[in-house]
Design an enzyme around this catalytic site. Structure first.
Site, PDB file in Angstrom:
ATOM      1  N   ASP A 161       0.875  -1.162   0.000  1.00 45.18           N
ATOM      2  CA  ASP A 161       0.000   0.000   0.000  1.00 45.18           C
ATOM      3  C   ASP A 161       0.919   1.219   0.000  1.00 45.18           C
ATOM      4  OD1 ASP A 161      -1.652   2.148   0.479  1.00 45.18           O
ATOM      5  OD2 ASP A 161      -2.754   1.221   2.120  1.00 45.18           O
ATOM      6  N   LYS A 220       1.812  13.438 -11.933  1.00 44.57           N
ATOM      7  CA  LYS A 220       2.598  12.822 -13.007  1.00 44.57           C
ATOM      8  C   LYS A 220       3.747  13.732 -13.430  1.00 44.57           C
ATOM      9  CE  LYS A 220       0.568   8.831 -13.731  1.00 44.57           C
ATOM     10  NZ  LYS A 220       1.285   7.559 -13.436  1.00 44.57           N
ATOM     11  N   THR A 237      -3.492   6.372 -24.469  1.00 42.12           N
ATOM     12  CA  THR A 237      -4.785   5.918 -23.950  1.00 42.12           C
ATOM     13  C   THR A 237      -4.910   4.412 -24.120  1.00 42.12           C
ATOM     14  OG1 THR A 237      -5.755   8.022 -24.629  1.00 42.12           O
ATOM     15  CG2 THR A 237      -7.283   6.239 -24.088  1.00 42.12           C
ATOM     16  N   ASN A 277       4.236   1.629 -11.569  1.00 44.94           N
ATOM     17  CA  ASN A 277       3.056   1.693 -12.423  1.00 44.94           C
ATOM     18  C   ASN A 277       1.790   2.106 -11.671  1.00 44.94           C
ATOM     19  OD1 ASN A 277       1.123   0.711 -14.710  1.00 44.94           O
ATOM     20  ND2 ASN A 277       0.581  -0.548 -12.934  1.00 44.94           N
ATOM     21  N   ALA A 332     -15.834   3.778 -13.301  1.00 47.69           N
ATOM     22  CA  ALA A 332     -15.567   2.909 -12.152  1.00 47.69           C
ATOM     23  C   ALA A 332     -14.147   3.089 -11.627  1.00 47.69           C
ATOM     24  CB  ALA A 332     -15.798   1.451 -12.544  1.00 47.69           C
ATOM     25  N   GLY A 333     -13.213   3.463 -12.501  1.00 47.85           N
ATOM     26  CA  GLY A 333     -11.816   3.577 -12.092  1.00 47.85           C
ATOM     27  C   GLY A 333     -11.383   4.991 -11.768  1.00 47.85           C
ATOM     28  N   THR A 334     -12.306   5.934 -11.730  1.00 48.58           N
ATOM     29  CA  THR A 334     -11.974   7.338 -11.521  1.00 48.58           C
ATOM     30  C   THR A 334     -12.748   7.917 -10.345  1.00 48.58           C
ATOM     31  OG1 THR A 334     -11.506   7.688 -13.877  1.00 48.58           O
ATOM     32  CG2 THR A 334     -12.015   9.633 -12.582  1.00 48.58           C
ATOM     33  N   SER A 385       2.190   9.703 -18.068  1.00 46.30           N
ATOM     34  CA  SER A 385       1.079   9.750 -19.018  1.00 46.30           C
ATOM     35  C   SER A 385       1.101  11.098 -19.718  1.00 46.30           C
ATOM     36  CB  SER A 385      -0.260   9.545 -18.306  1.00 46.30           C
ATOM     37  OG  SER A 385      -0.579  10.714 -17.571  1.00 46.30           O
ATOM     38  N   TYR A 405      -4.005  14.836 -10.921  1.00 42.97           N
ATOM     39  CA  TYR A 405      -3.348  13.770 -11.673  1.00 42.97           C
ATOM     40  C   TYR A 405      -2.195  14.325 -12.492  1.00 42.97           C
ATOM     41  CZ  TYR A 405      -2.848   9.899 -15.012  1.00 42.97           C
ATOM     42  OH  TYR A 405      -2.356   8.888 -15.791  1.00 42.97           O
TER      43      TYR A 405
END
Length: 294
Positions: A64, A160, A188, A91, A197-199, A143, A156
């Site tokens: 974690d 990054k 992308t 990653n 769902a992932g944000t 990214s 974000y």
């Protein structure tokens, strides 16, 4: 490849990390798959790769990145399983949508803990062994937000960007010890991080930025449908990056990331700002001046 090199990959329970772990395992690497839900994640990796429960080339590591004790325990687990790893791939990451005014401080803290502070701590724990071995590679997965700050993703993009500057600085420090650094700028890819769902969604769709959100959401979803590539393509790009012998490399993985990096080199900042505004349908400068919510 004939030698059995070891690679630590964070965020391997899904998405790009999962695809990378599977790809490198199949290429003969000893994969140390770091993730928070190690039991379920490792089971999924075994199912995808055909690895047995006692396969020494696939090791699960509980991690974690927001917990100092977890990072310290993970570093000890990694060194116990493989000694000094040959490669360390940062990653793991999280995604969030919302304007600066809409994003709470807690999100910024979690974003930087996951993307910068945690990876720095894990690297510091593993670097002594890698220096002693005199070889290795550290890969930082960035990214397009790390190349150019994108509206509605300020936390974000900021994290990054910090990740990239850290990598550039560290490369000069560790190169004399035979350790290289690669920044991979991803395009992308069709993973959960680009979905609802992932944000973490902090947008106020009825607030003062509603004119931004309405157009940006529509155009963003269309662009993702057209540009999203298979995570396996990223995994192949990562495998090539791990074979590099250069002290520092910053390279794109994906055609959209490649085009952005070229544009970032050739166009002035004001031109890129205007191009981003037009692509995302953001109102022109001053168009909303004096407007109040409600």
């Amino acid at each position: 490849m004939t030698d059995r090199r070891s690679v630590v990959i964070t965020g391997t329970s899904r998405g790009l990390g999962f695809a990378a772990a599977c790809h490198l395992y199949r290429r003969g690497w000893h994969v140390l798959a770091a993730m928070r839900s190690v039991d379920t994640g490792l089971e999924a990796l075994r199912a995808a790769t055909g690895a047995g429960d006692d396969d020494p080339r696939l090791t699960g590591v509980a991690l974690d990145l927001t917990d100092t004790a977890s990072i310290e325990a993970a570093a000890k687990s990694i060194e116990a399983a493989s000694g000094a790893p040959y490669a360390l791939v940062h990653n793991a990451g999280i995604s969030a949508a919302g304007m600066v005014e809409e994003t709470p401080d807690s999100l910024w803290e979690r974003m930087f803990a996951t993307t910068v502070f945690g990876p720095v701590a894990l690297t510091k724990a593993l670097l002594p062994g890698m220096r002693e071995a005199g070889r290795g590679r550290i890969v930082l997965v960035s990214s397009q937000g790390g190349v150019r700050g994108m509206p509605s993703t300020a936390p974000y993009s900021a994290a990054k960007g910090a990740l990239e500057r850290w990598g550039e600085a560290m490369a000069g420090e560790v190169a004399p010890f035979g350790i290289g650094v690669t920044v991979l700028v991803t395009g992308t890819y069709d993973t959960e991080i680009i979905t609802d769902a992932g944000t973490t969604d902090c947008r106020d769709l009825a607030g003062v930025y509603a004119p931004h959100h309405a157009t940006m959401d529509k155009r963003g979803r269309a662009a993702m449908r057209m540009a999203a590539r298979s995570p396996e393509k990223f995994a192949a790009g990562l495998a090539k990056a791990l074979d590099s012998t250069k002290p520092f490399v910053k390279q794109p993985v994906g055609p959209d990331a490649r085009m952005l990096m070229i544009a970032n080199r050739l166009l002035p900042s004001a031109g890129l700002h205007q191009m981003t505004r037009l692509m995302m349908g953001i109102p022109r400068f001053g168009a909303l001046g004096g407007r109040r919510n409600g």
